[in-house]
Write a protein that holds these residues in place. Structure first.
Motif, PDB file in Angstrom:
ATOM      1  N   SER A   1       0.813  -1.214   0.000  1.00 21.18           N
ATOM      2  CA  SER A   1       0.000   0.000   0.000  1.00 21.18           C
ATOM      3  C   SER A   1       0.850   1.269   0.000  1.00 21.18           C
ATOM      4  N   LEU A   2       2.033   1.229   0.598  1.00 18.00           N
ATOM      5  CA  LEU A   2       2.878   2.430   0.573  1.00 18.00           C
ATOM      6  C   LEU A   2       3.452   2.685  -0.817  1.00 18.00           C
ATOM      7  N   SER A   3       3.679   1.618  -1.599  1.00 14.65           N
ATOM      8  CA  SER A   3       4.159   1.814  -2.974  1.00 14.65           C
ATOM      9  C   SER A   3       3.084   2.449  -3.848  1.00 14.65           C
ATOM     10  N   VAL A   4       1.842   1.950  -3.740  1.00 15.13           N
ATOM     11  CA  VAL A   4       0.786   2.539  -4.559  1.00 15.13           C
ATOM     12  C   VAL A   4       0.378   3.908  -4.024  1.00 15.13           C
ATOM     13  N   PHE A   5       0.553   4.122  -2.722  1.00 19.82           N
ATOM     14  CA  PHE A   5       0.329   5.455  -2.159  1.00 19.82           C
ATOM     15  C   PHE A   5       1.326   6.454  -2.749  1.00 19.82           C
ATOM     16  N   ALA A   6       2.589   6.035  -2.867  1.00 20.98           N
ATOM     17  CA  ALA A   6       3.594   6.899  -3.488  1.00 20.98           C
ATOM     18  C   ALA A   6       3.268   7.157  -4.953  1.00 20.98           C
TER      19      ALA A   6
ATOM     20  N   PRO B   1      -3.461  -3.227   0.068  1.00 24.36           N
ATOM     21  CA  PRO B   1      -4.037  -2.691  -1.163  1.00 24.36           C
ATOM     22  C   PRO B   1      -5.556  -2.815  -1.229  1.00 24.36           C
ATOM     23  N   VAL B   2      -6.114  -3.862  -0.600  1.00 18.94           N
ATOM     24  CA  VAL B   2      -7.576  -4.003  -0.604  1.00 18.94           C
ATOM     25  C   VAL B   2      -8.219  -2.833   0.132  1.00 18.94           C
ATOM     26  N   MET B   3      -7.730  -2.555   1.345  1.00 21.76           N
ATOM     27  CA  MET B   3      -8.265  -1.419   2.106  1.00 21.76           C
ATOM     28  C   MET B   3      -7.980  -0.105   1.385  1.00 21.76           C
ATOM     29  N   TYR B   4      -6.793   0.000   0.812  1.00 25.66           N
ATOM     30  CA  TYR B   4      -6.378   1.214   0.108  1.00 25.66           C
ATOM     31  C   TYR B   4      -7.330   1.547  -1.040  1.00 25.66           C
ATOM     32  N   ASN B   5      -7.747   0.534  -1.773  1.00 28.15           N
ATOM     33  CA  ASN B   5      -8.588   0.771  -2.949  1.00 28.15           C
ATOM     34  C   ASN B   5     -10.083   0.762  -2.651  1.00 28.15           C
ATOM     35  N   LYS B   6     -10.467   0.305  -1.454  1.00 24.82           N
ATOM     36  CA  LYS B   6     -11.896   0.183  -1.149  1.00 24.82           C
ATOM     37  C   LYS B   6     -12.420   1.313  -0.271  1.00 24.82           C
ATOM     38  N   TRP B   7     -11.625   1.767   0.691  1.00 22.44           N
ATOM     39  CA  TRP B   7     -12.085   2.734   1.684  1.00 22.44           C
ATOM     40  C   TRP B   7     -11.231   3.999   1.643  1.00 22.44           C
ATOM     41  N   PRO B   8     -11.713   5.098   2.229  1.00 22.76           N
ATOM     42  CA  PRO B   8     -10.850   6.272   2.391  1.00 22.76           C
ATOM     43  C   PRO B   8      -9.545   5.869   3.082  1.00 22.76           C
ATOM     44  N   LEU B   9      -8.455   6.502   2.717  1.00 22.73           N
ATOM     45  CA  LEU B   9      -7.149   6.021   3.170  1.00 22.73           C
ATOM     46  C   LEU B   9      -6.999   5.965   4.681  1.00 22.73           C
ATOM     47  N   TRP B  10      -7.642   6.897   5.398  1.00 23.10           N
ATOM     48  CA  TRP B  10      -7.442   6.940   6.846  1.00 23.10           C
ATOM     49  C   TRP B  10      -7.903   5.648   7.518  1.00 23.10           C
ATOM     50  N   VAL B  11      -8.840   4.925   6.905  1.00 25.51           N
ATOM     51  CA  VAL B  11      -9.347   3.690   7.520  1.00 25.51           C
ATOM     52  C   VAL B  11      -8.234   2.640   7.581  1.00 25.51           C
TER      53      VAL B  11
ATOM     54  N   LEU C   1       4.050 -15.265   8.100  1.00 27.12           N
ATOM     55  CA  LEU C   1       2.642 -15.146   8.461  1.00 27.12           C
ATOM     56  C   LEU C   1       2.189 -13.684   8.372  1.00 27.12           C
ATOM     57  N   GLY C   2       3.082 -12.763   8.798  1.00 23.56           N
ATOM     58  CA  GLY C   2       2.757 -11.344   8.643  1.00 23.56           C
ATOM     59  C   GLY C   2       2.659 -10.957   7.182  1.00 23.56           C
ATOM     60  N   ASN C   3       3.573 -11.485   6.369  1.00 25.12           N
ATOM     61  CA  ASN C   3       3.567 -11.167   4.940  1.00 25.12           C
ATOM     62  C   ASN C   3       2.354 -11.752   4.229  1.00 25.12           C
ATOM     63  N   LEU C   4       1.846 -12.862   4.754  1.00 21.98           N
ATOM     64  CA  LEU C   4       0.683 -13.487   4.144  1.00 21.98           C
ATOM     65  C   LEU C   4      -0.557 -12.606   4.283  1.00 21.98           C
ATOM     66  N   LEU C   5      -0.506 -11.664   5.212  1.00 25.14           N
ATOM     67  CA  LEU C   5      -1.634 -10.755   5.438  1.00 25.14           C
ATOM     68  C   LEU C   5      -1.493  -9.408   4.731  1.00 25.14           C
ATOM     69  N   ILE C   6      -0.302  -9.135   4.164  1.00 24.24           N
ATOM     70  CA  ILE C   6      -0.074  -7.773   3.669  1.00 24.24           C
ATOM     71  C   ILE C   6      -0.908  -7.422   2.452  1.00 24.24           C
ATOM     72  N   TRP C   7      -1.480  -8.423   1.778  1.00 22.89           N
ATOM     73  CA  TRP C   7      -2.356  -8.130   0.638  1.00 22.89           C
ATOM     74  C   TRP C   7      -3.595  -7.338   1.070  1.00 22.89           C
ATOM     75  N   LEU C   8      -3.908  -7.384   2.365  1.00 24.53           N
ATOM     76  CA  LEU C   8      -5.048  -6.612   2.847  1.00 24.53           C
ATOM     77  C   LEU C   8      -4.816  -5.111   2.708  1.00 24.53           C
TER      78      LEU C   8
END
Length: 517
Positions: free
Chosen positions: A325-330, A479-489, A470-477
């Motif tokens: 999400s920080l890459s697509v945010f940039a 971009p999902v939050m980034y593209n679905k909700w306002p960024l602050w969420v 295990l932490g990395n397995l969750l990081i796909w969430l």
């Protein structure tokens, strides 16, 4: 800084630096490369990235088990470097993705990533285990000289892993520049220029996906800016081919880096310790009470290890958004027209290199004054610092009233430009995340090397990396939050995860300190 550390520390760090340089060339562009090459969404690219990143660390557990059973860490490390090089060779082949070949080309790319992950699993944890063995030997030698020498030797382990970590990040600092430079060079050689938003729109035009009025206008505007005339399917196909071929060429640099790392390791292998030979333990010399005490101590050490691993999962879930999400945010929300978004990943290793001597000096000063901070407590403080990074992003997103990434990219180019923040936002964010990393990652490696039973060092380092997986397995969430909700969420979710993890860690600190004494 390097005084009184084992002789093999710097060669091991250099070998690791070469491997990390090659890895971070690929890692810096992976998510955006998958989007631009195959035309898949940020979310699906994020899933592939997450699985790949998780496999790197899960397979470190396999690598640790193999090395422990064979009792030969060095040969397993060298095999890992060779397999990684093969994966990068396959990834460097510049095949253009089309609707006719994507059914096999995307799996081919995933197989290449799997080879890199497997090779990394054989390499990463076992090299860290060797570094831990160096400090085991250092402490054993110091114990023969007296209690004061042993006390001093024990203070070297944390700083040794911090030095080791600095070399990782020297490779990570340089690597993000390689792929964007080669991509831009190849674009320029073909009379074109770089634009981060153009590949997505090119894929939409080629595949007949309907676009908004603003997206159509953006496509026409950006086509003219990069050296085209009219945005036809032929132009878009050519642009994508040239754009992605330049990235493929950068993976050749990763192959070279693997080979350099292999040469360094082979030429300095005599400096690395050999694991103790496995012999049949003569249990007859121990009473039942002594056997129970030894088994109890091993259990306590493993319980402590798993407790810290549980906290580490949530740190890596938050921290490794640097490739998601920080890459697509940039890419979307930061004014970086002259700087490709991948290069911003170099800010993190830059801060690692700059801040590590400062952090080491502070910890060293406290230790000399008898106010040494335990490794578990440092890890808890690191979680608080990581939360600060996301609280800062939360405040920025609320101030600028940022929508979701999907809504933002559908806006007109002029509207997008007016909403973008300055690069200082990324710099401040990476400052806090890097400071948190220095309190957690190298010190986590040090903690594992302290509590790991000597016959399970590779396995325990693999377990630390499995927690990372295990932490990395969750990081796909992200971009999902980034593209679905306002960024602050999304930023709120990451901040909350870090704060809760800090509380859990602080609640266990006294017990963990007793176990590691």
């Amino acid at each position: 800084m390097f005084k009184d550390h084992p002789k093999g520390l710097i060669p091991a760090a250099l070998s690791n630096m070469g491997e990390r340089f090659g890895y971070y060339i690929m890692n810096a562009v992976l998510l955006l490369f998958l989007v631009s090459k195959f035309g898949i969404s940020d979310q699906w690219s994020g899933v592939i990235y997450s699985v790949f990143y998780a496999l790197i660390y899960v397979l470190s557990l396999v690598g640790g088990i193999v090395a422990d059973r064979r009792n030969n860490y060095k040969s397993v490390i060298m095999t890992g470097l060779i397999i990684m090089a093969l994966g990068y060779v396959l990834l460097s082949i510049p095949i253009t993705s089309t609707s006719a070949n994507i059914s096999w080309l995307l799996p081919f790319t995933c197989v290449s990533l799997l080879l890199i992950a497997f090779g990394n699993g054989l390499f990463k944890g076992n090299l860290q285990a060797i570094v831990g063995q160096m400090y085991d030997n250092l402490e054993a030698e110091a114990a023969l000289k007296g209690p004061e020498e042993l006390r001093i030797a024990r203070t070297k382990r944390d700083s040794g892993f911090q030095i080791f970590y600095v070399f990782i990040n020297i490779g990570g600092l340089i690597a993000p520049f390689v792929a964007p430079l080669l991509r831009s060079w190849w674009l320029n050689k073909n009379g074109l220029a770089y634009n981060a938003g153009l590949p997505e729109l090119c894929h939409k035009l080629i595949n007949g996906v309907s676009m908004t009025v603003d997206e159509t206008a953006n496509l026409a505007k950006w086509t003219a800016e990069v050296g085209g005339t009219i945005p036809t399917p032929e132009f878009c196909q050519n642009y994508l081919e040239v754009f992605n071929t330049g990235v493929h060429y950068s993976f050749i640099a990763s192959v070279i880096a693997m080979l350099i790392s292999l040469v360094i390791f082979i030429s300095t292998r005599r400096l690395y310790p050999e694991p103790p030979k496995k012999v049949q333990t003569e249990n007859e010399g121990y009473t039942p009470e002594e056997k129970a005490a030894m088994a109890g101590e091993i259990k306590q050490r493993l319980y402590a290890l798993f407790a810290v691993l549980g906290v580490a999962v949530f740190f890596w879930f938050s921290f490794h958004q640097n490739g998601q999400s920080l890459s697509v945010f940039a890419r979307d929300f930061i004014k970086t027209s002259a700087i490709p978004p991948e290069i911003w990943q170099a800010v993190n290793p830059f801060f690692v290199i700059v801040l590590t001597p400062i952090v080491m000096a502070v910890f060293g000063s406290l230790a000399r004054r008898g106010k040494n901070i335990s490794t578990p407590r440092k890890i808890a403080y690191g979680m608080l610092i990581a939360a600060t990074a996301y609280i800062f992003l939360l405040a920025v997103s609320v101030y600028y009233n940022y929508p979701s990434g999907t809504e933002f990219r559908a806006m007109g180019a002029d509207t997008q430009e007016a909403m973008k923040a300055g690069p200082w936002v990324l710099i401040v964010t990476y400052f806090f995340l890097t400071l948190a990393e220095l309190f957690i990652s190298p010190l986590g490696l040090s903690f594992v090397s302290k509590v790991a039973p000597k016959h399970l060092q590779g396995l325990c380092q693999g377990l630390w990396l499995t927690a990372t997986a295990l932490g990395n397995l969750l990081i796909w969430l992200g971009p999902v939050m980034y593209n679905k909700w306002p960024l602050w969420v999304g930023w709120t979710v990451f901040a909350a995860v870090c704060i809760v993890s800090m509380g859990i860690m602080l609640s266990m600190v006294k017990w963990l300190e007793r176990v590691t004494q």
